[in-house]
Write an enzyme that holds these catalytic residues in place. Structure first.
Site, PDB file in Angstrom:
ATOM      1  N   HIS A  18      37.173  56.175  39.757  1.00  0.00           N
ATOM      2  CA  HIS A  18      35.816  56.497  39.292  1.00  0.00           C
ATOM      3  C   HIS A  18      35.667  56.498  37.776  1.00  0.00           C
ATOM      4  O   HIS A  18      34.560  56.484  37.268  1.00  0.00           O
ATOM      5  CB  HIS A  18      35.395  57.872  39.840  1.00  0.00           C
ATOM      6  CG  HIS A  18      36.004  59.030  39.123  1.00  0.00           C
ATOM      7  ND1 HIS A  18      37.322  59.394  39.294  1.00  0.00           N
ATOM      8  CD2 HIS A  18      35.487  59.889  38.209  1.00  0.00           C
ATOM      9  CE1 HIS A  18      37.582  60.431  38.530  1.00  0.00           C
ATOM     10  NE2 HIS A  18      36.497  60.765  37.866  1.00  0.00           N
ATOM     11  N   GLY A  23      34.507  51.515  38.925  1.00  0.00           N
ATOM     12  CA  GLY A  23      34.317  52.766  39.644  1.00  0.00           C
ATOM     13  C   GLY A  23      33.222  53.627  39.044  1.00  0.00           C
ATOM     14  O   GLY A  23      32.425  54.236  39.767  1.00  0.00           O
ATOM     15  N   SER A 114      39.491  40.399  42.974  1.00  0.00           N
ATOM     16  CA  SER A 114      39.276  39.695  41.711  1.00  0.00           C
ATOM     17  C   SER A 114      39.199  38.199  41.971  1.00  0.00           C
ATOM     18  O   SER A 114      39.801  37.683  42.923  1.00  0.00           O
ATOM     19  CB  SER A 114      40.439  39.994  40.760  1.00  0.00           C
ATOM     20  OG  SER A 114      40.488  39.060  39.705  1.00  0.00           O
ATOM     21  N   SER A 115      38.499  37.496  41.100  1.00  0.00           N
ATOM     22  CA  SER A 115      38.380  36.045  41.259  1.00  0.00           C
ATOM     23  C   SER A 115      39.700  35.322  41.039  1.00  0.00           C
ATOM     24  O   SER A 115      39.828  34.144  41.380  1.00  0.00           O
ATOM     25  CB  SER A 115      37.328  35.493  40.293  1.00  0.00           C
ATOM     26  OG  SER A 115      37.676  35.776  38.958  1.00  0.00           O
ATOM     27  N   CYS A 116      40.708  36.020  40.496  1.00  0.00           N
ATOM     28  CA  CYS A 116      42.001  35.364  40.262  1.00  0.00           C
ATOM     29  C   CYS A 116      42.765  35.107  41.556  1.00  0.00           C
ATOM     30  O   CYS A 116      43.826  34.486  41.539  1.00  0.00           O
ATOM     31  CB  CYS A 116      42.853  36.196  39.311  1.00  0.00           C
ATOM     32  SG  CYS A 116      43.482  37.724  40.023  1.00  0.00           S
ATOM     33  N   TYR A 143      49.489  39.950  40.104  1.00  0.00           N
ATOM     34  CA  TYR A 143      48.254  40.708  40.340  1.00  0.00           C
ATOM     35  C   TYR A 143      47.437  40.047  41.443  1.00  0.00           C
ATOM     36  O   TYR A 143      46.917  40.719  42.341  1.00  0.00           O
ATOM     37  CB  TYR A 143      47.452  40.778  39.038  1.00  0.00           C
ATOM     38  CG  TYR A 143      46.103  41.454  39.170  1.00  0.00           C
ATOM     39  CD1 TYR A 143      46.011  42.837  39.269  1.00  0.00           C
ATOM     40  CD2 TYR A 143      44.923  40.709  39.185  1.00  0.00           C
ATOM     41  CE1 TYR A 143      44.776  43.468  39.383  1.00  0.00           C
ATOM     42  CE2 TYR A 143      43.684  41.332  39.296  1.00  0.00           C
ATOM     43  CZ  TYR A 143      43.613  42.705  39.399  1.00  0.00           C
ATOM     44  OH  TYR A 143      42.391  43.326  39.519  1.00  0.00           O
ATOM     45  N   LYS A 147      46.168  41.459  45.223  1.00  0.00           N
ATOM     46  CA  LYS A 147      44.778  41.474  45.676  1.00  0.00           C
ATOM     47  C   LYS A 147      44.596  40.676  46.966  1.00  0.00           C
ATOM     48  O   LYS A 147      43.825  41.073  47.854  1.00  0.00           O
ATOM     49  CB  LYS A 147      43.862  40.933  44.574  1.00  0.00           C
ATOM     50  CG  LYS A 147      43.727  41.874  43.384  1.00  0.00           C
ATOM     51  CD  LYS A 147      43.119  43.201  43.824  1.00  0.00           C
ATOM     52  CE  LYS A 147      42.936  44.168  42.684  1.00  0.00           C
ATOM     53  NZ  LYS A 147      42.345  45.453  43.128  1.00  0.00           N
ATOM     54  N   THR A 171      33.520  38.461  40.054  1.00  0.00           N
ATOM     55  CA  THR A 171      33.884  37.561  38.973  1.00  0.00           C
ATOM     56  C   THR A 171      34.346  38.391  37.779  1.00  0.00           C
ATOM     57  O   THR A 171      34.554  39.598  37.901  1.00  0.00           O
ATOM     58  CB  THR A 171      32.677  36.673  38.593  1.00  0.00           C
ATOM     59  OG1 THR A 171      33.114  35.679  37.665  1.00  0.00           O
ATOM     60  CG2 THR A 171      31.544  37.486  38.000  1.00  0.00           C
ATOM     61  N   HIS A 186      40.705  42.226  28.777  1.00  0.00           N
ATOM     62  CA  HIS A 186      40.264  40.894  29.167  1.00  0.00           C
ATOM     63  C   HIS A 186      39.559  40.222  27.992  1.00  0.00           C
ATOM     64  O   HIS A 186      39.282  40.845  26.960  1.00  0.00           O
ATOM     65  CB  HIS A 186      39.342  40.979  30.377  1.00  0.00           C
ATOM     66  CG  HIS A 186      40.050  41.345  31.638  1.00  0.00           C
ATOM     67  ND1 HIS A 186      40.006  42.618  32.181  1.00  0.00           N
ATOM     68  CD2 HIS A 186      40.816  40.604  32.481  1.00  0.00           C
ATOM     69  CE1 HIS A 186      40.717  42.645  33.290  1.00  0.00           C
ATOM     70  NE2 HIS A 186      41.224  41.434  33.499  1.00  0.00           N
ATOM     71  N   ASP A 276      45.435  28.363  27.621  1.00  0.00           N
ATOM     72  CA  ASP A 276      44.022  28.495  27.969  1.00  0.00           C
ATOM     73  C   ASP A 276      43.818  29.282  29.257  1.00  0.00           C
ATOM     74  O   ASP A 276      42.767  29.869  29.477  1.00  0.00           O
ATOM     75  CB  ASP A 276      43.394  27.103  28.173  1.00  0.00           C
ATOM     76  CG  ASP A 276      42.788  26.549  26.894  1.00  0.00           C
ATOM     77  OD1 ASP A 276      42.451  27.346  26.006  1.00  0.00           O
ATOM     78  OD2 ASP A 276      42.669  25.319  26.792  1.00  0.00           O
TER      79      ASP A 276
END
Length: 315
Positions: A18, A23, A114-116, A143, A147, A171, A186, A276
């Site tokens: 949270h 959260g 996550s989008s990864c 990671y 997920k 995303t 990030h 990149d």
């Protein structure tokens, strides 16, 4: 399943994580919507990596709904440096919460990924069915695997135990309570901090890793929270749902916008010797859009809000 959830404003809801960006956004959204029985613990009060402690917490509180937003997160440097920590801690956190939720008969759980999770070279935009169709981006593979395990765990518990556990894949996020650590953040919060420091120190330029050509999609965390509460109330299926804006821009374009918002007047340089990462990560959000949800906070507006939050926290 067709039953609607979260109709009772007195329902006991546990928000794991949270204090984090996601959260805390979910917490704000639930409070705004009138939910009065929100349960939470800080990491010092409850170590989510500790199976016995998590089980004791669930048996004591017996939440009806769970938003699993707790995770160990970071940017390229952190993901690539602390590879063992990222896979171990995330596997432990999510496994402990999912299993304890089953034991106390939680009505519904939402797992946030996550989008990864998608392959590095997957076709764009990223559709939910592209999961496990190719190699992951090496820098954040541990990671991502954690997920992916969470998604599959939710589906397995649905299959074996009939648990209504759903998975949401956001995303790239930004917003209030973001992580601005100089090494572990990030790209977007890292740029905000670096441009702000460059402005403060009157530096002639800011140097950014890579070529600036990779394209990224960003969603304001409060938009994600709105989508999460919407899906918790209406979505009851296996698999996963992408949550994003469906729009992307290059890191070079993002840097120019942040430079302007911060008010930095120097140059932007790119260090081509640095990696990149994934060339492009744009979510296909048609599944969510077809359910009737779209984002509402424009990137420029969201960045201004995020920068104001950064300056407030800094001072």
């Amino acid at each position: 399943m067709s039953e609607l959830y979260l109709q009772d404003r007195n329902a006991k809801i546990y928000i794991a994580g949270h204090r984090g960006m996601v959260g805390s956004a979910i917490f704000r959204k639930l409070q705004k919507d009138g939910f009065k029985n929100l349960v939470y613990r800080t990491s010092s009060e409850l170590d989510l990596r500790d199976q016995a402690a998590v089980q004791e917490f669930f048996e004591s509180e017996k939440p009806e709904y769970v938003f699993l937003a707790a995770a160990k997160v970071g940017g390229i440097v952190a993901n690539n440096t602390y590879r063992a920590d990222f896979i171990y801690e995330n596997l432990m956190i999510q496994s402990n919460i999912i299993e304890s939720s089953r034991k106390v008969n939680v009505k519904k759980l939402m797992f946030l990924g996550s989008s990864c999770i998608y392959p590095k070279m997957a076709p764009q935009p990223l559709k939910e069915e592209y999961l496990l169709t190719g190699e992951l981006e090496p820098t954040n593979e541990p990671y991502a695997i954690a997920k992916i395990a969470g998604i599959k765990m939710c589906d397995a518990y649905r299959d074996q135990y009939g648990c209504n556990y759903i998975s949401v894949m956001p995303t790239n996020l930004y917003g209030l309570n973001d992580n601005y650590h100089p090494e572990n953040s990030h790209v977007l919060p890292a740029l905000i901090r670096r441009f702000d420091e460059a402005k403060e120190n009157k530096l002639p330029a800011v140097t950014i890793w890579g070529t600036g050509s990779p394209k990224r999609e960003f969603l304001y965390a409060d938009d994600l929270a709105d989508a999460c509460v919407f899906l918790m109330a209406t979505y009851n299926e296996a698999g996963l749902v992408n949550v994003g804006s469906g729009e992307d821009l290059s890191i070079k374009e993002l840097a120019a916008i942040i430079k302007n918002i911060v008010g930095f007047e120097g140059d932007i340089n790119f260090d081509h010797t640095k990696p990149d990462g994934t060339p492009r990560k744009l979510m296909d959000v048609s599944k969510l859009t077809n359910f009737g949800w779209t984002f509402s906070i424009d990137l420029n507006d969201g960045l201004r809000l995020a920068y104001e939050d950064f300056k407030y926290k800094k001072n």
